[in-house]
Design an enzyme around this catalytic site. Structure first.
Site, PDB file in Angstrom:
ATOM      1  N   ALA A  33       0.841  -1.203   0.000  1.00 18.11           N
ATOM      2  CA  ALA A  33       0.000   0.000   0.000  1.00 18.11           C
ATOM      3  C   ALA A  33       0.875   1.252   0.000  1.00 18.11           C
ATOM      4  CB  ALA A  33      -0.915  -0.019   1.209  1.00 18.11           C
ATOM      5  N   GLU A  34       1.954   1.225   0.781  1.00 15.25           N
ATOM      6  CA  GLU A  34       2.844   2.393   0.823  1.00 15.25           C
ATOM      7  C   GLU A  34       3.552   2.574  -0.521  1.00 15.25           C
ATOM      8  OE1 GLU A  34       4.675   3.221   5.102  1.00 15.25           O
ATOM      9  OE2 GLU A  34       5.007   1.191   4.391  1.00 15.25           O
ATOM     10  N   GLU A  74     -21.314  -4.250  -5.616  1.00 15.92           N
ATOM     11  CA  GLU A  74     -20.521  -5.474  -5.825  1.00 15.92           C
ATOM     12  C   GLU A  74     -19.250  -5.392  -5.004  1.00 15.92           C
ATOM     13  OE1 GLU A  74     -19.768  -5.381 -10.022  1.00 15.92           O
ATOM     14  OE2 GLU A  74     -21.858  -5.738 -10.537  1.00 15.92           O
ATOM     15  N   LYS A 133     -15.445  -5.355  -4.312  1.00 17.32           N
ATOM     16  CA  LYS A 133     -14.311  -4.976  -5.157  1.00 17.32           C
ATOM     17  C   LYS A 133     -13.179  -5.975  -4.892  1.00 17.32           C
ATOM     18  CE  LYS A 133     -11.594  -0.968  -6.559  1.00 17.32           C
ATOM     19  NZ  LYS A 133     -10.284  -1.592  -6.464  1.00 17.32           N
ATOM     20  N   ASP A 157      -9.739  -7.926  -5.030  1.00 14.93           N
ATOM     21  CA  ASP A 157      -8.370  -7.431  -5.125  1.00 14.93           C
ATOM     22  C   ASP A 157      -7.534  -8.400  -5.956  1.00 14.93           C
ATOM     23  OD1 ASP A 157      -6.318  -5.742  -4.736  1.00 14.93           O
ATOM     24  OD2 ASP A 157      -5.985  -6.217  -2.626  1.00 14.93           O
ATOM     25  N   ARG A 172      -5.392  -5.297 -18.206  1.00 14.31           N
ATOM     26  CA  ARG A 172      -5.832  -3.915 -18.385  1.00 14.31           C
ATOM     27  C   ARG A 172      -4.694  -3.048 -18.940  1.00 14.31           C
ATOM     28  NH1 ARG A 172      -5.739   0.631 -15.102  1.00 14.31           N
ATOM     29  NH2 ARG A 172      -7.349   2.141 -15.639  1.00 14.31           N
ATOM     30  N   TYR A 179     -17.668  -9.219 -13.910  1.00 19.54           N
ATOM     31  CA  TYR A 179     -18.434  -8.129 -13.288  1.00 19.54           C
ATOM     32  C   TYR A 179     -18.936  -7.082 -14.274  1.00 19.54           C
ATOM     33  CZ  TYR A 179     -13.745  -5.947 -13.180  1.00 19.54           C
ATOM     34  OH  TYR A 179     -12.505  -5.469 -13.501  1.00 19.54           O
ATOM     35  N   LYS A 200     -13.711   2.626  -1.207  1.00 21.70           N
ATOM     36  CA  LYS A 200     -12.534   1.886  -0.716  1.00 21.70           C
ATOM     37  C   LYS A 200     -12.616   1.724   0.795  1.00 21.70           C
ATOM     38  CE  LYS A 200      -8.702   1.805  -2.799  1.00 21.70           C
ATOM     39  NZ  LYS A 200      -7.885   0.754  -3.424  1.00 21.70           N
ATOM     40  N   CYS A 208      25.567  -4.999  20.416  1.00 18.94           N
ATOM     41  CA  CYS A 208      24.693  -6.126  20.093  1.00 18.94           C
ATOM     42  C   CYS A 208      24.002  -6.615  21.372  1.00 18.94           C
ATOM     43  CB  CYS A 208      25.538  -7.245  19.471  1.00 18.94           C
ATOM     44  SG  CYS A 208      24.608  -8.777  19.268  1.00 18.94           S
ATOM     45  N   CYS A 221      25.694 -10.400  22.004  1.00 21.74           N
ATOM     46  CA  CYS A 221      27.100 -10.668  22.338  1.00 21.74           C
ATOM     47  C   CYS A 221      27.842  -9.411  22.794  1.00 21.74           C
ATOM     48  CB  CYS A 221      27.817 -11.291  21.140  1.00 21.74           C
ATOM     49  SG  CYS A 221      28.075 -10.140  19.794  1.00 21.74           S
ATOM     50  N   CYS A 254      25.818  -6.447  13.486  1.00 19.53           N
ATOM     51  CA  CYS A 254      26.671  -6.899  14.576  1.00 19.53           C
ATOM     52  C   CYS A 254      27.995  -7.300  13.935  1.00 19.53           C
ATOM     53  CB  CYS A 254      26.035  -8.098  15.282  1.00 19.53           C
ATOM     54  SG  CYS A 254      27.170  -8.916  16.409  1.00 19.53           S
ATOM     55  N   CYS A 270      28.989 -14.190  16.735  1.00 21.75           N
ATOM     56  CA  CYS A 270      27.899 -13.802  17.634  1.00 21.75           C
ATOM     57  C   CYS A 270      26.922 -14.976  17.771  1.00 21.75           C
ATOM     58  CB  CYS A 270      27.179 -12.584  17.062  1.00 21.75           C
ATOM     59  SG  CYS A 270      25.628 -12.205  17.880  1.00 21.75           S
TER      60      CYS A 270
HETATM   61  S1  IVH Z   1     -16.162  -2.321 -12.645  1.00 20.44           S
HETATM   62  C1  IVH Z   1     -15.540   0.948 -15.737  1.00 20.44           C
HETATM   63  N1  IVH Z   1     -16.563  -4.077 -10.764  1.00 20.44           N
HETATM   64  O1  IVH Z   1     -11.416  -2.399  -9.516  1.00 20.44           O
HETATM   65  C2  IVH Z   1     -15.866  -0.039 -14.689  1.00 20.44           C
HETATM   66  N2  IVH Z   1     -14.341  -3.290 -11.097  1.00 20.44           N
HETATM   67  O2  IVH Z   1     -10.696   0.687 -11.025  1.00 20.44           O
HETATM   68  C3  IVH Z   1     -14.872  -1.103 -14.626  1.00 20.44           C
HETATM   69  N3  IVH Z   1     -12.678  -4.343  -9.634  1.00 20.44           N
HETATM   70  O3  IVH Z   1      -8.907  -2.767 -11.388  1.00 20.44           O
HETATM   71  C4  IVH Z   1     -14.679  -1.728 -13.333  1.00 20.44           C
HETATM   72  N4  IVH Z   1     -14.055  -5.678  -8.562  1.00 20.44           N
HETATM   73  O4  IVH Z   1     -10.517  -4.690 -11.939  1.00 20.44           O
HETATM   74  C5  IVH Z   1     -15.659  -3.311 -11.393  1.00 20.44           C
HETATM   75  N5  IVH Z   1     -17.048  -5.682  -9.153  1.00 20.44           N
HETATM   76  C6  IVH Z   1     -16.160  -4.926  -9.786  1.00 20.44           C
HETATM   77  C7  IVH Z   1     -14.794  -4.950  -9.453  1.00 20.44           C
HETATM   78  C8  IVH Z   1     -13.915  -4.113 -10.133  1.00 20.44           C
HETATM   79  C9  IVH Z   1     -12.801  -5.296  -8.694  1.00 20.44           C
HETATM   80  C10 IVH Z   1     -11.411  -3.704  -9.986  1.00 20.44           C
HETATM   81  C11 IVH Z   1     -11.151  -3.574 -11.442  1.00 20.44           C
HETATM   82  C12 IVH Z   1     -10.243  -2.379 -11.536  1.00 20.44           C
HETATM   83  C13 IVH Z   1     -10.621  -1.581 -10.331  1.00 20.44           C
HETATM   84  C14 IVH Z   1     -11.459  -0.406 -10.740  1.00 20.44           C
END
Ligand code: IVH
Length: 671
Positions: A35-36, A113, A115, A117, A136, A224, A313, A407, A410, A425, A430
């Protein structure tokens, strides 16, 4: 302080991203979470968006991380794969609703729906057959991963009768948490690379030159979104399209829900924020979509995202707790790593009481002080992270932390070399290092010696029975038997597993030697490339660095390791004890093509001719250069040899495209 001048900040970000990439990919030792890392790349992308003159060809935003870009052919998407605008609060959801009122009026129904990962994927079916699968990429141009995707069991290769002439299905390729854990166990056993999280594992499994590797990984798919359709039914609502895709054989989300208000959307988001770990796959939010397709058309899109959908998110999972102390642990190569001792706290489903702080600079940057209340976060991956102190709660007497000079084990001086982030160390003898080195050698990813865990190693070292890894093979079992907790059976078992470890593959032995920077992944690469420990010891630095996936830092470290007489001496004692110095021991593939004969002609996209033939032979098949009546199938790529194709037609031998070839390799059956 972070740099505020955009040009200098961009340069700084280039440097930081390159550094963290190297730690992740080359050194197998990430210092920051995914994430960072994503935040750094996002910041660079935002800076470049505001200052387009700063975009350079070498900018990390212009590259796909972790794999050579030229591995797969480019694919231009028929319609761009857009990204989604993001929200993190109910207020932002309401603001999105308000924005839409400028384009549409009346009631709006929303599809909620999960999302997933994973990786976004576009699947194209022509005449009912899977003809192309593409990542993509940058949204406009992706990569052709058809051969790999064709190996995924849940992705339909052939749609049933009545399927449209052309249909593009968009969805997510992902790995379930249980499949991810099983894969990592298996990787540990075979000395392969461990993956950091399910998304990484899915990406790594898909981006394989040899589709047979992908075939061996348990990947999932969830449709999806319906893309372009030619000759299909007309739909009024998104939820109908998803039901239809379900009917065609695509897995779709079990948890999707159509609701009539943003308040209900908020409830859905709140429920899944709380229950995100109740499902066997990772989700990082909720995607909210307008259900009515005519409303979608009126809403249209901005330059990068549709107006009719938004991603909610989840907040990263964070908790505050007391930082009781900062201590230093000594690793197998002597590295002194500071870590946080925390009042135990449950974050993201796991109980956290210790967290690595990586190195001195990280502690200073965050200004962490024992006694502080700190924010602990578990984002996307499994490593808990201390984000920083809550300054308002800092006790008045909390004093800045200083890296210890000695250390903790040791008492030898700790040393940080100029230009390096890590502290070491200085005493090679050690006992802390010895224990770590020996238990690492005996661990599962290395020599896998059951019964020789860290506690036992510590005991044996304290008793003077072990001082280095070679001593394992001359262990005095009579003395072990006299130690508390040992009896005839446990000693016999230990002796048996020590004996068995002598035959482990070279990759495991190499990894077990604790060469600085040499991870499981890089050990496997070296073993495969050199085939014998002696060849690695004799190789020059350049020769080692020439192996794909091995960088200069690792090469220099290997050279240094084997140049030390002390290490050489240990290696010689291991040789004398009868350890296997030869490799690689590639796990043998299922012999799906035993007794079959497959001819390859023309240029395939996912394999070179040699690779395709090798893939057949590795599965027990024959790959002759010409077609006969005995040929099982002919794999036909671009610009095939005319004679082979006409012979196949003459003898009535089935011809296969790449997807069919993958299927044949995987199952031994014709698609
Ligand atoms: S719809 C234009 N539905 O989230 C709409 N995306 O930026 C297209 N993702 O990497 C995306 N679950 O792959 C949609 N139920 C879902 C999703 C989903 C995961 C991901 C998608 C993309 C990111 C959207």
């Amino acid at each position: 302080m972070a740099e505020t001048d955009p040009a200098r900040r961009a340069e700084e970000l280039h440097r930081l991203i390159a550094y963290h990439n190297q730690r992740y990919f080359e050194l197998d030792d990430p210092e920051i979470t995914d994430a960072e890392f994503d935040e750094l790349v996002a910041e660079l992308a935002a800076t470049e968006r505001d200052h387009p003159e700063l975009v350079t060809e070498s900018s990390p935003t212009q590259n796909v991380w972790g794999a050579p870009v030229e591995l797969f052919a480019e694919v231009r998407h028929r319609t761009p794969m857009m990204s989604l605008d993001k929200t993190t609060t109910y207020d932002e959801l309401l603001a999105w609703g308000k924005r839409m009122e400028r384009y549409i009026s009346g009631d709006v129904a929303f599809d909620c729906e999960l999302k997933l990962d994973g990786l976004a994927m576009s699947l194209l079916y022509e005449g009912g057959r899977l003809s192309r699968a593409a990542t993509r990429g940058n949204g406009v141009v992706g990569e052709d991963v058809t051969a790999n995707v064709a190996t995924i069991a849940v992705v339909p290769k052939q749609l049933g009768p009545g399927s449209p002439e052309v249909v593009e299905v968009r969805g997510e390729i992902y790995m379930t948490v249980s499949a991810f854990e099983a894969l990592n166990r298996q990787q540990a056993e075979s000395g392969g690379r461990r993956f950091i999280n399910p998304r990484n594992a899915a990406a790594g499994s898909l981006r394989q030159k040899d589709a047979a590797v992908t075939a061996g990984r348990e990947l999932s798919f969830c449709a999806y979104q319906l893309g372009a359709v030619v000759g299909g039914p007309d739909f009024k609502y998104h939820h109908e399209t998803i039901e239809w895709l379900g009917g065609l054989g695509f897995p779709t989300s079990l948890y999707a829900k159509t609701v009539g208000s943003l308040e209900e959307v908020d409830h859905y988001c709140a429920y899944w924020t709380e229950n995100r770990h109740s499902v066997d796959f990772e989700i990082d939010g909720v995607v909210v979509k307008v259900d009515d397709l005519s409303q979608r058309r009126e809403l249209g899109a901005t330059s990068h995202a549709p107006r009719w959908a938004i991603a909610y998110k989840f907040p990263p999972e964070e908790k505050t707790t007391l930082l009781k102390d900062i201590m230093v642990s000594i690793g197998k190569s002597g590295k002194a790593t500071p870590f946080a001792v925390l009042e135990p706290v449950v974050v993201g489903g796991a109980n956290v009481s210790l967290a690595t702080l990586h190195n001195e600079d990280q502690v200073k940057l965050k200004d962490l002080r024992p006694g502080d209340t700190v924010v602990v976060r578990r984002a996307g991956d499994v490593i808990p992270e201390v984000r920083g102190p809550v300054l308002a709660l800092r006790p008045p007497d909390a004093s800045p932390w200083a890296f210890p000079a000695k250390c903790p084990i040791c008492a030898s001086p700790l040393q940080r070399l100029p230009g390096e982030a890590d502290t070491f160390c200085t005493n090679v003898d050690c006992p802390g290092q010895q224990v770590q080195r020996i238990s690492h050698f005996a661990s599962r990813g290395a020599m896998d010696i059951e019964g020789l865990g860290e506690r036992t190693v510590r005991l044996f070292c304290d008793e003077g029975l072990l001082a280095d890894v070679a001593d394992i093979y001359s262990l005095d079992f009579d003395r072990v038997r006299q130690l508390e907790g040992f009896a005839d059976i446990s000693v016999a078992n230990l002796a048996g597993s020590i004996q068995a470890s002598k035959a482990r593959p070279l990759a495991n032995l190499l990894f077990g030697l604790s060469v600085r920077h040499l991870g499981e992944n890089t050990s496997a690469l070296l073993a495969r490339s050199f085939g014998h420990l002696d060849r690695i010891m004799e190789a020059g630095e350049e020769e080692i660095a020439a192996v794909e996936g091995i960088g200069q830092v690792v090469a220099a470290s290997i050279k240094r390791f084997f140049s030390l007489p002390r290490n050489r001496e240990v290696v010689e004692r291991l040789r004398a004890a009868g350890l296997n110095f030869e490799g690689p021991s590639q796990p043998s593939l299922p012999q799906t093509l035993a007794g079959k004969s497959v001819v390859v002609t023309g240029t395939l996209e996912g394999w070179s001719r040699e690779e395709a033939e090798a893939a057949v032979k590795a599965r027990g098949g024959k790959a002759p250069g010409s077609v006969s009546k005995k040929t099982t199938a002919v794999v036909v790529g671009a610009d095939p040899g005319g004679a082979k194709v006409s012979k196949a037609a003459e003898f009535g031998i089935p011809t296969l495209d790449e997807a069919g070839f993958s299927h044949l390799l995987e199952t031994g059956d014709l698609p």
